[in-house]
Motif scaffolding. Structure first.
Motif, PDB file in Angstrom:
ATOM      1  N   TYR A 142      -7.441 -38.145  -0.371  1.00  0.00           N
ATOM      2  CA  TYR A 142      -7.772 -37.051  -1.296  1.00  0.00           C
ATOM      3  C   TYR A 142      -6.998 -37.208  -2.609  1.00  0.00           C
ATOM      4  CZ  TYR A 142      -4.072 -35.395   1.847  1.00  0.00           C
ATOM      5  OH  TYR A 142      -2.963 -35.301   2.642  1.00  0.00           O
ATOM      6  N   THR A 188      -6.946 -26.415   7.401  1.00  0.00           N
ATOM      7  CA  THR A 188      -6.102 -25.454   8.109  1.00  0.00           C
ATOM      8  C   THR A 188      -6.758 -24.088   8.089  1.00  0.00           C
ATOM      9  OG1 THR A 188      -4.092 -26.681   7.596  1.00  0.00           O
ATOM     10  CG2 THR A 188      -3.837 -24.344   8.104  1.00  0.00           C
ATOM     11  N   GLN A 189      -7.304 -23.716   6.944  1.00  0.00           N
ATOM     12  CA  GLN A 189      -7.978 -22.420   6.851  1.00  0.00           C
ATOM     13  C   GLN A 189      -9.182 -22.360   7.784  1.00  0.00           C
ATOM     14  OE1 GLN A 189     -10.676 -21.029   3.440  1.00  0.00           O
ATOM     15  NE2 GLN A 189      -8.717 -20.108   2.955  1.00  0.00           N
ATOM     16  N   TYR A 206      -1.257 -31.387  -2.581  1.00  0.00           N
ATOM     17  CA  TYR A 206      -0.455 -30.198  -2.273  1.00  0.00           C
ATOM     18  C   TYR A 206       0.303 -29.620  -3.463  1.00  0.00           C
ATOM     19  CZ  TYR A 206      -1.687 -32.135   2.206  1.00  0.00           C
ATOM     20  OH  TYR A 206      -2.397 -32.644   3.249  1.00  0.00           O
ATOM     21  N   TYR A 237       1.727 -31.305  -5.950  1.00  0.00           N
ATOM     22  CA  TYR A 237       2.767 -32.164  -6.517  1.00  0.00           C
ATOM     23  C   TYR A 237       2.223 -33.084  -7.609  1.00  0.00           C
ATOM     24  CZ  TYR A 237       5.776 -30.456  -2.804  1.00  0.00           C
ATOM     25  OH  TYR A 237       6.518 -29.648  -1.988  1.00  0.00           O
ATOM     26  N   ILE A 243      -6.075 -19.386  -4.079  1.00  0.00           N
ATOM     27  CA  ILE A 243      -7.478 -19.473  -4.476  1.00  0.00           C
ATOM     28  C   ILE A 243      -8.275 -18.162  -4.447  1.00  0.00           C
ATOM     29  CG2 ILE A 243      -7.762 -21.913  -3.897  1.00  0.00           C
ATOM     30  CD1 ILE A 243      -9.315 -19.413  -1.657  1.00  0.00           C
ATOM     31  N   PHE A 275       6.283 -22.292   0.124  1.00  0.00           N
ATOM     32  CA  PHE A 275       5.305 -23.364   0.346  1.00  0.00           C
ATOM     33  C   PHE A 275       4.805 -23.339   1.791  1.00  0.00           C
ATOM     34  CE2 PHE A 275       4.060 -27.650   1.522  1.00  0.00           C
ATOM     35  CZ  PHE A 275       3.386 -28.146   0.415  1.00  0.00           C
ATOM     36  N   LYS A 319       1.101 -22.534   3.429  1.00  0.00           N
ATOM     37  CA  LYS A 319       0.431 -23.422   4.383  1.00  0.00           C
ATOM     38  C   LYS A 319       0.061 -22.649   5.658  1.00  0.00           C
ATOM     39  CE  LYS A 319      -0.886 -27.345   6.258  1.00  0.00           C
ATOM     40  NZ  LYS A 319      -1.990 -28.139   5.738  1.00  0.00           N
ATOM     41  N   GLY A 328      -3.085 -20.846   5.656  1.00  0.00           N
ATOM     42  CA  GLY A 328      -4.293 -21.626   5.381  1.00  0.00           C
ATOM     43  C   GLY A 328      -4.634 -21.618   3.899  1.00  0.00           C
ATOM     44  N   LEU A 365      -2.997 -23.454   1.408  1.00  0.00           N
ATOM     45  CA  LEU A 365      -2.524 -24.606   0.641  1.00  0.00           C
ATOM     46  C   LEU A 365      -3.676 -25.569   0.396  1.00  0.00           C
ATOM     47  CD1 LEU A 365       0.153 -25.891  -0.440  1.00  0.00           C
ATOM     48  CD2 LEU A 365       0.179 -27.235   1.667  1.00  0.00           C
ATOM     49  N   LEU A 366      -3.889 -25.920  -0.863  1.00  0.00           N
ATOM     50  CA  LEU A 366      -4.947 -26.871  -1.187  1.00  0.00           C
ATOM     51  C   LEU A 366      -4.429 -28.296  -1.049  1.00  0.00           C
ATOM     52  CD1 LEU A 366      -6.814 -25.524  -4.331  1.00  0.00           C
ATOM     53  CD2 LEU A 366      -7.297 -25.165  -1.910  1.00  0.00           C
ATOM     54  N   ALA A 367      -5.151 -29.141  -0.303  1.00  0.00           N
ATOM     55  CA  ALA A 367      -4.819 -30.567  -0.280  1.00  0.00           C
ATOM     56  C   ALA A 367      -4.932 -31.101  -1.711  1.00  0.00           C
ATOM     57  CB  ALA A 367      -5.749 -31.311   0.666  1.00  0.00           C
ATOM     58  N   LYS A 368      -6.052 -30.781  -2.362  1.00  0.00           N
ATOM     59  CA  LYS A 368      -6.216 -31.188  -3.762  1.00  0.00           C
ATOM     60  C   LYS A 368      -5.712 -30.090  -4.683  1.00  0.00           C
ATOM     61  CE  LYS A 368     -10.044 -34.390  -3.158  1.00  0.00           C
ATOM     62  NZ  LYS A 368     -11.507 -34.474  -3.144  1.00  0.00           N
ATOM     63  N   ARG A 392      -4.541 -30.347  -7.372  1.00  0.00           N
ATOM     64  CA  ARG A 392      -4.938 -30.639  -8.750  1.00  0.00           C
ATOM     65  C   ARG A 392      -6.013 -29.680  -9.248  1.00  0.00           C
ATOM     66  NH1 ARG A 392      -7.004 -36.365  -8.228  1.00  0.00           N
ATOM     67  NH2 ARG A 392      -8.015 -36.168 -10.274  1.00  0.00           N
ATOM     68  N   LEU A 393      -6.872 -29.235  -8.326  1.00  0.00           N
ATOM     69  CA  LEU A 393      -8.006 -28.404  -8.729  1.00  0.00           C
ATOM     70  C   LEU A 393      -7.537 -27.131  -9.434  1.00  0.00           C
ATOM     71  CD1 LEU A 393     -10.967 -27.532  -8.783  1.00  0.00           C
ATOM     72  CD2 LEU A 393     -10.715 -26.764  -6.427  1.00  0.00           C
TER      73      LEU A 393
END
Lengths: 347, 347, 347, 347
Positions: C14, C68-69, D37, D39, D65, D233, D237, D240, D242-245, D247-248
């Motif tokens: 990702y 996870t969600q 995440y 970073y 989100i 953080f 998580k 549910g 926490l975005l993997a991406k 960046r969005l």
């Protein structure tokens, strides 16, 4: 046992231990070996007696150890995870359970209280409005109605009201649960027309209070249609509410429902509350309302409170106005005629 | 009291009611009016005695009514919402509490069990690995260690082990909690070198079991440094674990800690368990391990089980191999020499 | 786009934004006014395409925003409050969701993992043992099985295994749920014989991963028999998982399932992973196992790691032995042949 | 883009996708490889810009989100397990989050709403009454105050009110949290005197809304004193959220806070709402109250609703009286002068 010099205590209905018959049975059975977790013969016998008293032979009966626990367990057992419970704003679950219902993930949906009761019309409007709300899928769905009988104010739902609430619940697919922490005082009240059979007929679950009605500890939950709550035993265990020595509550309820003790144990208390109300009214005191059970709500001029507090332990309820306070005086199964007379003479 | 024709019952240590001194105190105090919720003089006295027994004058002591409840309340009280509790895989919180810990939102982080105990080295590796894991922020943070003393297998942590675990907890900022459901049997064991003072010195919280150690019901939670768990009373209420009649547990623990009763009440049970082990070993039975407390784990050929089951109620533990089964025999404060001798003669 | 001087990055799948077709559709539709909460035409179209791809015309399809969600919402939606979820010990729900499942009140019941998979025989034994355990009412009842396809190790359940697990679930009244975070890579693998139709036929629910398979964000939950999970919309909202702008996920999945993009988007990644494995094996590297999807598990001598780390961003997996480390290299839909060749030449 | 024959749509402020600058940045950065995440460099840049806009260099900034998710995560992160959150009865957390707060175990303590706002005097009385209640240990302790700015009615707290509430919170050891789902419209309102700096100075946490203010999706949580919420953080998580991406959301907020876009993006919407209110008042319509932001509450005779509904999508708010209905018309960052003029001409 009471010393005439001792301060009177009408602060609540759980000041003493247990009815003497209960202590006697605990002693008699003490060294009998019994299975744990409510599988002992005394618990089984108590269940049979309660089923019979409710004319509900298939009911599931489980013994818990306090009102907040019984409410938290049963509400969690009866609701889906996304549902909430409707209660009067004064309901025990809404104000005095330290968030036990929310800790189980459920919102308490408060309706206005009228001397502790929900108005049938308020309930109808709430249920109808919810169903018509275009945002209802974003809201907490009402899954059950919580009533207390008697209420936290000692008042009673009439059979007519209970049936109307039951009908509303039924037509809106909402469950009905009754908290009977002080049920013995309702059953002993001349003003009451709701029987155990009515509760078993109209409720999805209810509990018969022991702690405030002569037991050392314990509440008997009754589920008239056990299939509606599968795995209740495990749910009880999950809530930390399962007694290893289930005999402790079994023995007590077996005794409370032997020879109809539970139906008479509240009579003297209700009678004393009546005497107190009659005498005080005659002396010019005002009542918040006439109480049909064992809790008396008295409007006292603030300047009389200090002297009263010297002689009697009472319970502060709320400020009435600038110059008056509402206090609560509770009688119980253990109250004596002598105490009542001393109270009346002091007031 | 036991009939020689009656089937023997060594299935658990909560078959009877309460020690006679407890029943006597319940009777004597029954009609005394006492404040509710643990503010009664008996509860206060019990607290004072327990603090003294622990040499911990500032400890908070609260009385709950069962092991699962005590564990669920205290783990919830001690953990942050995102933390989990480390336990032996055989720990009560991991297997026999119907998910009570998870119902409070916390993961049980299971470590391998060695006769019911956590190995210090396993714990050290787990804590170190977690801290070094680059994904640790995506994982459940260990917030405390749960031990039972005696363990679910009746085994004991040595003082050296407990100090090592305490030191690990301290250096990794993890709390230490001990479940003492059967603590009286540990304290009465000649093999034990962990005192109440050690528990008070090394644990962030622990509980002293009553239900399995002579009380009708009740467990005494001890928090040596009360400031570390503010509002414990409210947390107890929120869990439905607050007794209106706090006197019930107060009276019992006041009696258990009067004249050192709690320190002697388990002695006969441990002694009997030793007799049983010695006799059975001599008869050629194999033990799963030598038990230092009141629970005996016996490896029995499967073909002997039916006859045994005719004469004795025992507890199935697990299959040992194709032809053998492990059974558990429990003695208790209420066991008698006569029962033990009959058991030995049968086996 | 990649600079040959730039460090290679095979750390996860990702790393980039979205497939260009998705960005294009987001731009094209940007100023169209659409209803919120998933009631927009793009979401409806996406649902229709997914139902068709699954040959499951009545399926409920909901779009969530991460694995996870999705797991937390669906496990909560599918389990009763007293049930737990069975998972491989390496399952995402057991190790890398920070306790999200327990935060919903449910225990994760871990079974041993075999290259990331549950063994059918282990599952059978667990379910049977639970049912035969005399203490089962004191334990967490297994309510569902959680699988991931591909697993966290990139391995695949065969259709035969999935059917066997389904049959076990069915006969033990346990639900089956599949986490398809990387499902596109399974569907694109020559080694795979489990289709979307199989998942729809065998699972009570599953999700089709978007985030790791070409979407900016989003996972599509599929419930083949919607009646089994009433009020899923509200459950999603309750978990904070409902998007006001549902269009965002709707548009993406509408595009992913237009012209079969989802079925081809993982092909190059799986192909590249195969190239990497083949080349490395030829160069004498050992694989932890041969991976059928886009994640390669390589056993690297520790002394080679520093140089490797200079040239490639990889993912540490675990220590293999004293002198070796397992690292993970992930390809993705966005990987290029050029990157793969550079990687091979470096290794 | 809008067709003059197309039905007008003023039903909410999340009808469109994203501001064009955001889409452009998403495209430009699409194939850049970035860590997950949150970073990534875009998220880091967005955090830096937000810290600067708040003059709060040490603030922790996390991107979530959606409003319900942000509220559920932050309330859970800020409260102890036994605490509740005070909200206006009309607060989003109290009515339109499907019980997300209770699902986290916390009670919403509702105070009367005055055009969506809590009155400072009500709050003071509530906090004082709680502290003086002899039963407070049996009740849900208020742990924080939830406000929305603008409120669900589009109204604004003044700086004076916010400071008074902050002072009350501070003196009663209660935290303050502000839900800024529509914060851009507050910041763009001439009637507003509360800046981002004020929020950072007065709140323990707040969030800056993106979803309704020009982003595709996303809300930026700001914690001015990060030490007060350790492990945020992991808490994110666990929910549910926490975005993997990451960046969005990072890219979007980086753009929203570049060149002050966030401070101007709501200006036209507020201006249009003012035009609508002025025009309608002149035409004889009554407003529920004069709105300072982008939501207009109009009292419409019931007999005009059908025709209105033909031409405009609006939002039903509530019945006003027997013959009138309150409707809500929302403008947004994407509304055009042309749409507003057509709306006015229709009404």
């Amino acid at each position: 046992m009471t010393d005439t010099n001792e301060k009177l205590n009408f602060s609540c209905d759980y000041l003493e231990g247990a009815h003497e018959r209960i202590l006697k049975r605990l002693s008699e059975t003490n060294l009998q070996k019994m299975d744990g977790y409510g599988y002992d013969p005394c618990s089984e016998s108590a269940r049979a007696r309660i089923r019979e008293a409710c004319s509900c032979p298939k009911a599931e009966v489980q013994f818990l150890i306090g009102g907040t626990q019984a409410n938290a367990v049963m509400i969690d057992a009866m609701l889906q995870s996304y549902q909430g419970v409707i209660s009067a704003s004064s309901g025990h679950v809404n104000v005095h359970e330290a968030g036990a219902i929310e800790a189980g993930g459920h919102k308490v949906l408060a309706l206005p209280q009228h001397n502790g009761k929900i108005a049938v019309s308020d309930l109808e409007r709430y249920l109808t409005d919810f169903e018509q709300d275009s945002n209802r899928d974003h809201m907490v769905m009402p899954g059950m109605v919580y009533l207390s009988q008697p209420t936290e104010y000692g008042t009673l739902y009439t059979l007519q009201e209970l049936e109307a609430i039951h009908d509303l619940c039924h037509s809106h697919q909402v469950k009905l649960y009754v908290d009977g922490a002080r049920l013995a005082y309702a059953l002993a009240s001349p003003a009451n027309d709701v029987t155990l059979l009515d509760l078993a007929r109209l409720c999805d679950a209810f509990y018969i209070g022991g702690t405030k009605c002569g037991a050392l500890i314990g509440e008997a939950v009754v589920v008239p249609e056990p299939d509606t709550i599968p795995h209740l035993f495990t749910i009880i265990k999950q809530h930390g509410a399962l007694l290893a020595k289930g005999r402790l509550t079994g023995i007590q309820f077996d005794e409370l429902f032997r020879d109809g003790l539970y139906f008479t144990i509240g009579k003297s208390a209700v009678d004393y509350a009546g005497q107190i109300q009659k005498a005080l009214t005659e002396k010019g005191y005002r009542l918040l309302f006439e109480s049909p059970t064992n809790q008396v709500y008295l409007i006292v001029p603030d300047d009389k409170l200090p002297a009263l507090g010297e002689a009697v332990v009472y319970s502060f309820w709320e400020k009435y106005d600038e110059a008056h306070t509402v206090i609560r005086l509770s009688t119980s199964w253990a109250s004596t005629q002598e105490e009542v007379e001393r109270l009346i003479s002091i007031l």
